[in-house]
Design a protein around this motif. Structure first.
Motif, mmCIF file in Angstrom:
data_model
loop_
_atom_site.group_PDB
_atom_site.id
_atom_site.type_symbol
_atom_site.label_atom_id
_atom_site.label_comp_id
_atom_site.label_asym_id
_atom_site.label_seq_id
_atom_site.Cartn_x
_atom_site.Cartn_y
_atom_site.Cartn_z
ATOM 1 N N LYS A 69 0.824 -1.216 0.000
ATOM 2 C CA LYS A 69 0.000 0.000 0.000
ATOM 3 C C LYS A 69 0.855 1.262 0.000
ATOM 4 C CE LYS A 69 -4.069 -2.173 1.953
ATOM 5 N NZ LYS A 69 -3.724 -3.521 2.443
ATOM 6 N N GLY A 70 2.162 1.089 -0.245
ATOM 7 C CA GLY A 70 3.037 2.249 -0.388
ATOM 8 C C GLY A 70 3.621 2.773 0.904
ATOM 9 N N GLY A 71 3.504 1.996 1.986
ATOM 10 C CA GLY A 71 4.057 2.426 3.275
ATOM 11 C C GLY A 71 5.570 2.346 3.283
ATOM 12 N N SER A 72 6.179 3.114 4.185
ATOM 13 C CA SER A 72 7.644 3.175 4.260
ATOM 14 C C SER A 72 8.159 2.232 5.355
ATOM 15 C CB SER A 72 8.042 4.625 4.554
ATOM 16 O OG SER A 72 9.369 4.688 5.002
ATOM 17 N N ILE A 73 8.928 1.216 4.960
ATOM 18 C CA ILE A 73 9.494 0.243 5.913
ATOM 19 C C ILE A 73 10.909 0.718 6.267
ATOM 20 C CG2 ILE A 73 9.958 -2.222 6.341
ATOM 21 C CD1 ILE A 73 7.027 -1.576 5.281
ATOM 22 N N THR A 74 11.146 1.015 7.532
ATOM 23 C CA THR A 74 12.475 1.533 7.900
ATOM 24 C C THR A 74 13.362 0.454 8.516
ATOM 25 O OG1 THR A 74 11.645 2.325 10.012
ATOM 26 C CG2 THR A 74 11.646 3.899 8.195
ATOM 27 N N ARG A 75 12.746 -0.673 8.944
ATOM 28 C CA ARG A 75 13.539 -1.838 9.375
ATOM 29 C C ARG A 75 12.761 -3.070 8.957
ATOM 30 N NH1 ARG A 75 13.888 -6.222 12.715
ATOM 31 N NH2 ARG A 75 15.739 -6.523 14.010
ATOM 32 N N GLU A 76 13.410 -3.910 8.177
ATOM 33 C CA GLU A 76 12.745 -5.122 7.687
ATOM 34 C C GLU A 76 12.431 -6.052 8.865
ATOM 35 O OE1 GLU A 76 11.646 -5.764 4.683
ATOM 36 O OE2 GLU A 76 12.481 -3.949 3.780
ATOM 37 N N PRO A 77 11.384 -6.875 8.727
ATOM 38 C CA PRO A 77 11.034 -7.773 9.826
ATOM 39 C C PRO A 77 12.120 -8.811 10.086
ATOM 40 C CG PRO A 77 9.663 -8.218 7.888
ATOM 41 C CD PRO A 77 10.449 -6.987 7.594
ATOM 42 N N LYS A 92 7.155 3.812 8.948
ATOM 43 C CA LYS A 92 6.842 5.229 9.186
ATOM 44 C C LYS A 92 5.490 5.547 8.568
ATOM 45 C CE LYS A 92 11.046 7.855 9.909
ATOM 46 N NZ LYS A 92 12.109 8.650 9.335
ATOM 47 N N ASP A 93 4.712 6.365 9.274
ATOM 48 C CA ASP A 93 3.435 6.799 8.704
ATOM 49 C C ASP A 93 3.694 8.029 7.814
ATOM 50 O OD1 ASP A 93 3.497 9.140 10.223
ATOM 51 O OD2 ASP A 93 1.717 8.674 11.413
ATOM 52 N N PRO A 94 2.663 8.566 7.136
ATOM 53 C CA PRO A 94 2.902 9.670 6.191
ATOM 54 C C PRO A 94 3.480 10.948 6.817
ATOM 55 C CG PRO A 94 0.756 8.669 5.796
ATOM 56 C CD PRO A 94 1.263 8.080 7.064
#
Length: 288
Positions: free
Chosen positions: A111-119, A133-135
């Protein structure tokens, strides 16, 4: 003076007997609809209510994983015409627990969200986490756990003296120290503070980074709200504790004009704000 001595110990017991829980976290966003869309589509939160206050030039939206009567929620504030805020260096993150971090991250990415640390597992541990991170740039930690009545499970704030903060939240707010973790390798210590086990409810995660005693607050994150059966008695306790440990009352206890909900608010020794809200008044407000 003899009377004051007998009152004080009893007064300091009050926060432990009081019916307290985390009600909501209040913070500012640059576009209410954009954030609502992100939280509902990416995190699976529900939009619980929305209100517009044109005479004060702001709008609010309340979102969470369950009803406000029982769950911790976020209260988003949009101030007319203000599209961005400074989060500062002191605010850390919110956390959401999920049974499958990998799947949640895939959905957020799609959905275009920003992942700052992979799971993946935390360094030196087994807990599986990720960061997104949110928008507006607020960080959310995603934590893999079994089913929980409260998926919105943490508010992380950085503090300049952890022992002072632990004492403050125990004495002023009746919280328990649930656990304390020192990580010398990464030069931080953290304390989980709350009213029940952290797998069942929301907790405050206080983080001390070695040698850092001050942070910038920015103008984005505002406060947490906590319930109380008696704002007047609770304010008396806070007043006593601030004299010992620092902080200050910023709003004397009493009803808010126009709404009549009784509140009191104060800053902790690091300047983080808490609002105490009358239990019955809060529930009446929800019925309206």
């Amino acid at each position: 003076m003899a009377e004051a001595v007998s009152v004080t110990p009893e007064l300091l017991e009050w926060p432990k007997k009081d019916r307290r829980r985390f009600l909501h976290a209040v913070y500012r966003v640059g576009d209410l609809d954009r954030t609502i869309k992100f939280y509902t589509e990416c995190f699976g939160m529900k939009l619980l209510r929305k209100r517009d206050i044109p005479e004060e030039k702001y709008s609010n939206a309340f979102l969470g994983f369950g009803p406000e009567e029982s769950n911790f929620v976020v209260e988003l504030t949009y101030n007319y015409g203000v599209t961005s805020y400074d989060i500062g260096t002191g605010f850390g993150h919110f956390a959401i627990s999920t049974q499958d971090v990998y799947k949640l991250v895939e959905d957020i990415r799609a959905k275009g969200g920003s992942i700052t640390r992979e799971p993946g597992p935390v360094k030196g541990g087994t807990s599986v986490i990720a960061f997104v991170k949110d928008p507006d740039g607020y960080v959310f930690e995603l934590i893999q756990r079994g089913p929980s009545p409260e998926p919105l499970c943490q508010v992380m704030l950085r503090v300049g003296d952890l022992d002072r903060s632990i004492k403050f939240y125990e004495k002023a707010l009746g919280m328990r120290l649930l656990r304390k973790i020192d990580n010398p390798q990464y030069k931080y210590t953290l304390a989980m503070m709350g009213y029940a086990d952290e797998y069942e409810t929301t907790v405050l995660e206080l983080t001390y980074n070695y040698g850092v005693t001050e942070y910038t607050k920015g103008n984005a994150y505002a406060q947490v709200a906590i319930s109380t059966d008696d704002v007047y008695k609770s304010a008396e306790v806070v007043n006593l504790v601030t004299q010992e440990l620092g902080g200050k009352i910023t709003r004397q206890p009493g009803p808010i004009p126009g709404i009549n909900t009784k509140i009191t608010s104060f800053l902790d020794p690091d300047g983080w704000k808490t609002v105490l809200v009358d239990n019955e008044d809060f529930l009446k407000e929800l019925e309206k």
